[in-house]
Design a protein around this motif. Structure first.
Motif, PDB file in Angstrom:
ATOM      1  N   VAL A 157       0.127   0.999  -3.851  1.00  0.00           N
ATOM      2  CA  VAL A 157      -0.068   1.039  -5.305  1.00  0.00           C
ATOM      3  C   VAL A 157       1.296   1.003  -5.978  1.00  0.00           C
ATOM      4  O   VAL A 157       2.323   1.270  -5.357  1.00  0.00           O
ATOM      5  CB  VAL A 157      -0.821   2.319  -5.740  1.00  0.00           C
ATOM      6  CG1 VAL A 157      -2.220   2.355  -5.175  1.00  0.00           C
ATOM      7  CG2 VAL A 157      -0.046   3.574  -5.351  1.00  0.00           C
ATOM      8  N   ARG A 158       1.305   0.661  -7.258  1.00  0.00           N
ATOM      9  CA  ARG A 158       2.546   0.749  -8.029  1.00  0.00           C
ATOM     10  C   ARG A 158       2.839   2.210  -8.321  1.00  0.00           C
ATOM     11  O   ARG A 158       2.010   2.912  -8.886  1.00  0.00           O
ATOM     12  CB  ARG A 158       2.412  -0.008  -9.344  1.00  0.00           C
ATOM     13  CG  ARG A 158       2.305  -1.508  -9.234  1.00  0.00           C
ATOM     14  CD  ARG A 158       2.388  -2.135 -10.617  1.00  0.00           C
ATOM     15  NE  ARG A 158       1.447  -1.511 -11.534  1.00  0.00           N
ATOM     16  CZ  ARG A 158       1.645  -1.385 -12.843  1.00  0.00           C
ATOM     17  NH1 ARG A 158       2.767  -1.808 -13.382  1.00  0.00           N
ATOM     18  NH2 ARG A 158       0.728  -0.829 -13.620  1.00  0.00           N
ATOM     19  N   GLU A 159       4.005   2.664  -7.925  1.00  0.00           N
ATOM     20  CA  GLU A 159       4.372   4.062  -8.162  1.00  0.00           C
ATOM     21  C   GLU A 159       4.301   4.403  -9.647  1.00  0.00           C
ATOM     22  O   GLU A 159       3.905   5.500 -10.043  1.00  0.00           O
ATOM     23  CB  GLU A 159       5.784   4.323  -7.643  1.00  0.00           C
ATOM     24  CG  GLU A 159       6.155   5.791  -7.560  1.00  0.00           C
ATOM     25  CD  GLU A 159       5.845   6.390  -6.198  1.00  0.00           C
ATOM     26  OE1 GLU A 159       5.600   7.611  -6.157  1.00  0.00           O
ATOM     27  OE2 GLU A 159       5.844   5.663  -5.201  1.00  0.00           O
ATOM     28  N   SER A 160       4.667   3.431 -10.477  1.00  0.00           N
ATOM     29  CA  SER A 160       4.702   3.660 -11.924  1.00  0.00           C
ATOM     30  C   SER A 160       3.346   3.435 -12.581  1.00  0.00           C
ATOM     31  O   SER A 160       3.208   3.636 -13.791  1.00  0.00           O
ATOM     32  CB  SER A 160       5.728   2.713 -12.560  1.00  0.00           C
ATOM     33  OG  SER A 160       5.361   1.352 -12.345  1.00  0.00           O
ATOM     34  N   GLY A 161       2.352   3.041 -11.806  1.00  0.00           N
ATOM     35  CA  GLY A 161       1.061   2.692 -12.382  1.00  0.00           C
ATOM     36  C   GLY A 161       0.268   3.877 -12.897  1.00  0.00           C
ATOM     37  O   GLY A 161      -0.615   3.727 -13.739  1.00  0.00           O
ATOM     38  N   GLU A 173      -4.657   4.315 -12.175  1.00  0.00           N
ATOM     39  CA  GLU A 173      -4.558   3.028 -11.479  1.00  0.00           C
ATOM     40  C   GLU A 173      -4.622   3.226  -9.967  1.00  0.00           C
ATOM     41  O   GLU A 173      -5.240   2.432  -9.258  1.00  0.00           O
ATOM     42  CB  GLU A 173      -3.255   2.319 -11.864  1.00  0.00           C
ATOM     43  CG  GLU A 173      -3.089   0.949 -11.207  1.00  0.00           C
ATOM     44  CD  GLU A 173      -1.814   0.254 -11.627  1.00  0.00           C
ATOM     45  OE1 GLU A 173      -1.020  -0.130 -10.746  1.00  0.00           O
ATOM     46  OE2 GLU A 173      -1.605   0.104 -12.860  1.00  0.00           O
ATOM     47  N   TRP A 174      -3.988   4.285  -9.468  1.00  0.00           N
ATOM     48  CA  TRP A 174      -4.051   4.549  -8.028  1.00  0.00           C
ATOM     49  C   TRP A 174      -5.498   4.725  -7.588  1.00  0.00           C
ATOM     50  O   TRP A 174      -5.918   4.176  -6.560  1.00  0.00           O
ATOM     51  CB  TRP A 174      -3.271   5.806  -7.678  1.00  0.00           C
ATOM     52  CG  TRP A 174      -1.818   5.793  -8.009  1.00  0.00           C
ATOM     53  CD1 TRP A 174      -1.087   4.746  -8.511  1.00  0.00           C
ATOM     54  CD2 TRP A 174      -0.901   6.892  -7.890  1.00  0.00           C
ATOM     55  NE1 TRP A 174       0.215   5.123  -8.705  1.00  0.00           N
ATOM     56  CE2 TRP A 174       0.357   6.428  -8.321  1.00  0.00           C
ATOM     57  CE3 TRP A 174      -1.029   8.196  -7.460  1.00  0.00           C
ATOM     58  CZ2 TRP A 174       1.482   7.246  -8.329  1.00  0.00           C
ATOM     59  CZ3 TRP A 174       0.083   9.028  -7.463  1.00  0.00           C
ATOM     60  CH2 TRP A 174       1.337   8.550  -7.889  1.00  0.00           C
ATOM     61  N   LEU A 175      -6.250   5.501  -8.365  1.00  0.00           N
ATOM     62  CA  LEU A 175      -7.653   5.742  -8.023  1.00  0.00           C
ATOM     63  C   LEU A 175      -8.439   4.434  -8.004  1.00  0.00           C
ATOM     64  O   LEU A 175      -9.258   4.207  -7.105  1.00  0.00           O
ATOM     65  CB  LEU A 175      -8.272   6.720  -9.026  1.00  0.00           C
ATOM     66  CG  LEU A 175      -9.773   6.972  -8.889  1.00  0.00           C
ATOM     67  CD1 LEU A 175     -10.127   7.517  -7.511  1.00  0.00           C
ATOM     68  CD2 LEU A 175     -10.255   7.930  -9.982  1.00  0.00           C
ATOM     69  N   ILE A 230      -9.109   7.552   3.326  1.00  0.00           N
ATOM     70  CA  ILE A 230      -8.609   6.445   2.512  1.00  0.00           C
ATOM     71  C   ILE A 230      -7.845   7.073   1.354  1.00  0.00           C
ATOM     72  O   ILE A 230      -8.393   7.877   0.596  1.00  0.00           O
ATOM     73  CB  ILE A 230      -9.765   5.565   1.987  1.00  0.00           C
ATOM     74  CG1 ILE A 230     -10.571   5.001   3.169  1.00  0.00           C
ATOM     75  CG2 ILE A 230      -9.220   4.428   1.128  1.00  0.00           C
ATOM     76  CD1 ILE A 230     -11.786   4.194   2.765  1.00  0.00           C
ATOM     77  N   ILE A 231      -6.566   6.719   1.217  1.00  0.00           N
ATOM     78  CA  ILE A 231      -5.671   7.441   0.312  1.00  0.00           C
ATOM     79  C   ILE A 231      -4.608   6.498  -0.215  1.00  0.00           C
ATOM     80  O   ILE A 231      -4.250   5.507   0.447  1.00  0.00           O
ATOM     81  CB  ILE A 231      -5.033   8.635   1.085  1.00  0.00           C
ATOM     82  CG1 ILE A 231      -4.226   9.539   0.168  1.00  0.00           C
ATOM     83  CG2 ILE A 231      -4.173   8.136   2.253  1.00  0.00           C
ATOM     84  CD1 ILE A 231      -3.742  10.822   0.855  1.00  0.00           C
ATOM     85  N   ASP A 232      -4.083   6.754  -1.415  1.00  0.00           N
ATOM     86  CA  ASP A 232      -2.995   5.939  -1.943  1.00  0.00           C
ATOM     87  C   ASP A 232      -1.673   6.365  -1.311  1.00  0.00           C
ATOM     88  O   ASP A 232      -1.524   7.490  -0.823  1.00  0.00           O
ATOM     89  CB  ASP A 232      -2.920   6.049  -3.470  1.00  0.00           C
ATOM     90  CG  ASP A 232      -2.585   7.454  -3.934  1.00  0.00           C
ATOM     91  OD1 ASP A 232      -1.388   7.811  -3.949  1.00  0.00           O
ATOM     92  OD2 ASP A 232      -3.520   8.206  -4.261  1.00  0.00           O
ATOM     93  N   GLU A 233      -0.708   5.460  -1.334  1.00  0.00           N
ATOM     94  CA  GLU A 233       0.555   5.697  -0.637  1.00  0.00           C
ATOM     95  C   GLU A 233       1.354   6.877  -1.194  1.00  0.00           C
ATOM     96  O   GLU A 233       1.816   7.726  -0.408  1.00  0.00           O
ATOM     97  CB  GLU A 233       1.414   4.425  -0.655  1.00  0.00           C
ATOM     98  CG  GLU A 233       2.694   4.559   0.160  1.00  0.00           C
ATOM     99  CD  GLU A 233       3.501   3.270   0.180  1.00  0.00           C
ATOM    100  OE1 GLU A 233       4.660   3.322   0.635  1.00  0.00           O
ATOM    101  OE2 GLU A 233       2.991   2.219  -0.253  1.00  0.00           O
ATOM    102  N   PRO A 234       1.549   7.020  -2.512  1.00  0.00           N
ATOM    103  CA  PRO A 234       2.323   8.179  -2.992  1.00  0.00           C
ATOM    104  C   PRO A 234       1.684   9.514  -2.619  1.00  0.00           C
ATOM    105  O   PRO A 234       2.388  10.461  -2.237  1.00  0.00           O
ATOM    106  CB  PRO A 234       2.352   7.977  -4.515  1.00  0.00           C
ATOM    107  CG  PRO A 234       2.133   6.520  -4.710  1.00  0.00           C
ATOM    108  CD  PRO A 234       1.198   6.101  -3.622  1.00  0.00           C
ATOM    109  N   THR A 235       0.367   9.601  -2.703  1.00  0.00           N
ATOM    110  CA  THR A 235      -0.312  10.850  -2.334  1.00  0.00           C
ATOM    111  C   THR A 235      -0.184  11.099  -0.847  1.00  0.00           C
ATOM    112  O   THR A 235       0.007  12.242  -0.408  1.00  0.00           O
ATOM    113  CB  THR A 235      -1.793  10.792  -2.753  1.00  0.00           C
ATOM    114  OG1 THR A 235      -1.873  10.550  -4.165  1.00  0.00           O
ATOM    115  CG2 THR A 235      -2.505  12.088  -2.428  1.00  0.00           C
ATOM    116  N   ALA A 236      -0.274  10.046  -0.041  1.00  0.00           N
ATOM    117  CA  ALA A 236      -0.134  10.196   1.412  1.00  0.00           C
ATOM    118  C   ALA A 236       1.259  10.692   1.776  1.00  0.00           C
ATOM    119  O   ALA A 236       1.416  11.561   2.650  1.00  0.00           O
ATOM    120  CB  ALA A 236      -0.421   8.863   2.097  1.00  0.00           C
TER     121      ALA A 236
END
Length: 343
Positions: free
Chosen positions: A93-97, A101-103, A316-322
């Motif tokens: 995902v875009r870190e700045s999104g 948006e991550w969800l 299943i998880i977004d990259e920044p949260t992971a």
């Protein structure tokens, strides 16, 4: 690119599946253009494009990009090793999104994965909530036979036994697969544990509880009070201030299907759990495809506890949260399988 997933189409769709596989083989294995394929099979180019899209949407084709710089693959491997997970999907995902948006990106990935996972003759359990609602809105229709979609926890409140939000999630998911919806028309939380015990003796309720125990797939998220996109159970008025205070004092850090648990994964002696309509969390340990979808930094504490409790088999998880989950979890944290066996 991988092909030939074990998909059993309905009779009326079998010709389309066969044509889609044929086109996919020519396009991916023989590097033929859509123009060449159209000429060889006597089809229009637009028909070839639609068949390629059909193949991707229905799991006949999977595309993987093997980039040595690919951080998600490295994080997936570390998540599996750190927490003993059989499956982990990390979504770029875009870190700045922002977390909304991550969800959305995570929900899209989860919807695609479920379309490959769901097959005929299955029972699928859903723990309704904001994350599952986002997933359902992104599903692609797929024909199956003899599929049951059962609600895992009640959604009634002191104001109304019916809940359009949860009912719509169950109905839309079932409609997507031509499945039979099985709503669970009970309160999210009972006022008295004795009331729940008595109701669970009723044959109609017992049938639904038994159906939950036969699930092949569970789809859910981890509830968190502090998330930027708040959990429905926390923001929808299901818990009064006294209940929230009680679970906080009991050390609860999250919930799955309205069943609360502590940082170490323990949950059986949390008083509110005796009044919840959700299933015993041991169910999430036993089901092979126990699919937890989580997005947002506010989910980390609850997700880490769920992993320690062994309540997650596929993540299943977004990259920044992971990344934050790994950074905040010591390497010697108990593995999911081991923790689950101890409780």
């Amino acid at each position: 690119m991988h092909q030939d997933k074990q998909i059993v189409p309905s009779t009326e769709d079998s010709a389309q599946y066969i044509n889609a596989i044929t086109v996919a083989r020519l396009y991916y294995y023989q590097d033929m253009t859509t123009t060449d394929i159209a000429r060889e099979l006597n089809l229009s180019r637009s028909k070839v494009s639609r068949l390629l899209s059909f193949a991707r949407d229905n799991g006949l084709v999977e595309i993987h990009i093997n980039d040595p710089r690919d951080h998600p693959q490295q994080i997936e491997a570390e998540l599996k090793q750190r927490f003993g997970l059989p499956q982990a999907h990390v979504v770029s995902v875009r870190e700045s999104g922002g977390e909304r948006e991550w969800l959305e990106r995570v929900a899209s990935h989860a919807a695609s994965y479920l379309n490959r996972l769901v097959q005929s003759n299955m029972v699928i359990g859903l723990a309704w909530g904001n994350t599952v609602n986002e997933i359902v809105s992104r599903l692609t229709p797929k024909s199956t036979v003899n599929v049951e979609v059962v609600q895992l926890n009640g959604s009634g409140t002191t104001h109304s036994m019916s809940n359009a939000f949860s009912s719509e999630i169950i109905m839309r998911f079932a409609t997507n697969y031509g499945a039979r919806p099985q709503p669970f028309p009970v309160p999210a939380f009972f006022d008295y544990a004795e009331t729940k015990t008595a109701l669970w003796r009723e044959r109609s309720v017992r049938r639904l509880v038994e159906l939950q125990q036969r699930c092949d797939i569970l789809v859910y998220s981890v509830g968190a009070l502090a998330a930027e996109v708040p959990s429905q159970i926390h923001s929808g008025g299901y818990l009064d201030p006294q209940d929230l205070q009680a679970v906080t004092e009991a050390g609860a850090v999250g919930d799955i299907a309205t069943v609360f648990f502590r940082a170490d994964g323990s949950y059986r002696d949390i008083a509110l759990n005796s009044r919840t309509s959700g299933p015993d969390l041991d169910l999430f340990r036993r089901v092979r495809h126990s699919v937890c979808v989580a997005s947002g930094r506010g989910k980390v504490e609850g997700l880490r506890a769920a992993l320690r409790g062994g309540f997650v088999n596929e993540l299943i998880i977004d990259e920044p949260t992971a990344r934050l989950l790994l950074e905040s979890s010591p390497p010697d944290a108990p593995q999911a399988g081991a923790a689950g066996a101890q409780r």
